[in-house]
Motif scaffolding. Structure first.
Motif, PDB file in Angstrom:
ATOM      1  N   LEU A 113       0.664  -1.077  -0.009  1.00 22.67           N
ATOM      2  CA  LEU A 113       0.120  -0.059   0.092  1.00 22.67           C
ATOM      3  C   LEU A 113       0.776   1.216  -0.041  1.00 22.67           C
ATOM      4  CD1 LEU A 113      -2.819  -0.974   2.687  1.00 22.67           C
ATOM      5  CD2 LEU A 113      -2.620  -1.340  -0.024  1.00 22.67           C
ATOM      6  N   GLN A 114       1.948   1.170  -0.728  1.00 23.61           N
ATOM      7  CA  GLN A 114       3.023   2.288  -0.887  1.00 23.61           C
ATOM      8  C   GLN A 114       2.598   3.206  -2.243  1.00 23.61           C
ATOM      9  OE1 GLN A 114       6.639   0.600  -0.444  1.00 23.61           O
ATOM     10  NE2 GLN A 114       6.612   0.612   1.747  1.00 23.61           N
ATOM     11  N   PHE A 115       1.531   3.916  -2.146  1.00 24.82           N
ATOM     12  CA  PHE A 115       1.354   4.597  -3.373  1.00 24.82           C
ATOM     13  C   PHE A 115       2.170   5.802  -3.758  1.00 24.82           C
ATOM     14  CE2 PHE A 115      -2.656   2.858  -1.668  1.00 24.82           C
ATOM     15  CZ  PHE A 115      -2.987   1.933  -2.576  1.00 24.82           C
ATOM     16  N   PHE A 142     -12.069  -5.405 -13.074  1.00 27.84           N
ATOM     17  CA  PHE A 142     -11.205  -4.385 -13.330  1.00 27.84           C
ATOM     18  C   PHE A 142     -11.867  -3.093 -12.421  1.00 27.84           C
ATOM     19  CE2 PHE A 142     -11.118   0.022 -15.294  1.00 27.84           C
ATOM     20  CZ  PHE A 142      -9.755   0.160 -15.083  1.00 27.84           C
ATOM     21  N   ILE A 143     -13.224  -2.978 -12.482  1.00 32.05           N
ATOM     22  CA  ILE A 143     -13.788  -2.193 -11.724  1.00 32.05           C
ATOM     23  C   ILE A 143     -13.755  -2.012 -10.065  1.00 32.05           C
ATOM     24  CG2 ILE A 143     -16.111  -1.279 -11.231  1.00 32.05           C
ATOM     25  CD1 ILE A 143     -17.097  -1.737 -14.231  1.00 32.05           C
ATOM     26  N   LEU A 150     -11.449  -0.511  -5.139  1.00 32.07           N
ATOM     27  CA  LEU A 150     -10.529  -0.806  -3.948  1.00 32.07           C
ATOM     28  C   LEU A 150      -9.583   0.205  -3.998  1.00 32.07           C
ATOM     29  CD1 LEU A 150      -9.672  -2.818  -1.679  1.00 32.07           C
ATOM     30  CD2 LEU A 150      -8.566  -4.126  -3.252  1.00 32.07           C
ATOM     31  N   MET A 151      -8.753   0.469  -5.133  1.00 35.50           N
ATOM     32  CA  MET A 151      -7.603   1.375  -5.021  1.00 35.50           C
ATOM     33  C   MET A 151      -8.030   2.528  -4.707  1.00 35.50           C
ATOM     34  SD  MET A 151      -4.857  -0.388  -5.818  1.00 35.50           S
ATOM     35  CE  MET A 151      -5.540  -1.646  -4.645  1.00 35.50           C
ATOM     36  N   ASN A 167     -10.224  12.543  -1.947  1.00 38.10           N
ATOM     37  CA  ASN A 167      -9.303  13.024  -2.941  1.00 38.10           C
ATOM     38  C   ASN A 167      -9.637  12.672  -4.396  1.00 38.10           C
ATOM     39  OD1 ASN A 167      -7.302  15.033  -3.803  1.00 38.10           O
ATOM     40  ND2 ASN A 167      -5.717  13.537  -3.500  1.00 38.10           N
ATOM     41  N   GLU A 168      -9.693  11.278  -4.506  1.00 35.74           N
ATOM     42  CA  GLU A 168      -9.944  10.559  -5.781  1.00 35.74           C
ATOM     43  C   GLU A 168     -11.263  10.821  -6.546  1.00 35.74           C
ATOM     44  OE1 GLU A 168      -7.573   8.818  -7.526  1.00 35.74           O
ATOM     45  OE2 GLU A 168      -5.925   8.594  -5.861  1.00 35.74           O
TER      46      GLU A 168
END
Length: 283
Positions: free
Chosen positions: A179-181, A251-252, A257-258, A266-267
């Protein structure tokens, strides 16, 4: 950190973690949310169409007495099951055998809450599916043409020679597993795993879903008979159509999840307003 108070940077300034930058154009945001609505309707109406014959075959022909590689149904003991090849899993209450909104048990592949319409209606499901299939096809064609013209595909989605090195890909996999984005300026660009995922959808899954959908149309078979040869028959095309749709669903789910893990406020804001706050670099 006040996310409602974006920081406008001078043109010569290099964005840093915590700065708010432009991320998505208006056309991209409109295309994204149109696809959200379109895909939900297509998937749910497609499940109702599948309910009419919940079996999948390979080859040109397929009927109840033929061996299906995938089947969803109910046993004589009124238990639901999912069978893939020789593997059978009981799915009572979810697939094959479930209770409708009136509390009545039903023996049907997908439950009422997952289909459009909710009650069994094959003709209406086909109308929903085909109408929004054209919305989706026109939208994706316009997106691809625009992306080729403004070089979005070449500039933002095609991996570089450095990125496709096994060591680089493996490092990206390890970062995601931990989980290192990306932070700071790096967060503005797609990483190699995102590029692979988006390209697989744009180049493989979506074209595959559209072409196999065409292959299942008798009218288009008369105009483009080579489609039947390309996919090995209508039943093979139906199976591949289901597989491509399943790939898009996966994929969705990974995408959502991401979004949650990377910071949903924010996303989502970036896809609503186009403005994105770069994650701060860790000290």
């Amino acid at each position: 950190m006040n996310i409602t108070d974006p920081v406008d940077l001078p043109a010569t300034s290099q964005p840093m973690g915590g700065d708010v930058v432009d991320r998505h154009r208006l056309s991209t945001r409109l295309w994204h949310w149109t696809n959200v609505i379109t895909l939900v309707i297509m998937l749910m109406s497609g499940l109702m169409i599948f309910n009419a014959h919940p079996r999948l075959y390979w080859g040109k022909y397929g009927a109840n007495q033929d061996a299906a590689w995938l089947q969803i149904g109910a046993t004589q003991a009124n238990t639901g099951f999912l069978r893939v090849g020789s593997v059978t899993v009981e799915t009572t209450g979810i697939l094959g055998r479930w209770t409708d909104s009136d509390g009545q048990p039903r023996n049907r592949a997908f439950p009422w809450w997952a289909t459009i319409p909710q009650g069994y209606n094959l003709a209406l499901a086909r109308r929903w599916h085909l109408t929004f299939a054209w919305v989706f096809a026109v939208g994706i064609a316009a997106y691809l043409i625009r992306s080729l013209v403004n070089r979005h595909l070449q500039r933002d989605l095609l991996p570089s020679t450095e990125e496709i090195r096994p060591a680089h890909v493996w490092a990206d996999i390890k970062h995601h597993a931990r989980l290192q984005f990306p932070t700071g300026e790096a967060a503005r660009r797609y990483n190699v795993l995102q590029k692979f995922a988006y390209l697989s959808v744009l180049i493989v899954l979506i074209p595959g879903m559209i072409l196999t959908g065409f292959t299942m149309s008798p009218g288009l078979n008369a105009t483009f008979p080579w489609l039947l040869d390309l996919f090995g028959g209508r039943q093979s095309a139906r199976s591949l159509h289901f597989i491509c749709a399943t790939g898009i669903v996966l994929f969705i789910l990974v995408h959502l999840l991401m979004v949650v893990l990377a910071g949903p406020i924010n996303e989502v804001r970036s896809m609503l307003t186009g403005r994105y706050r770069l994650p701060k670099e860790k000290k």
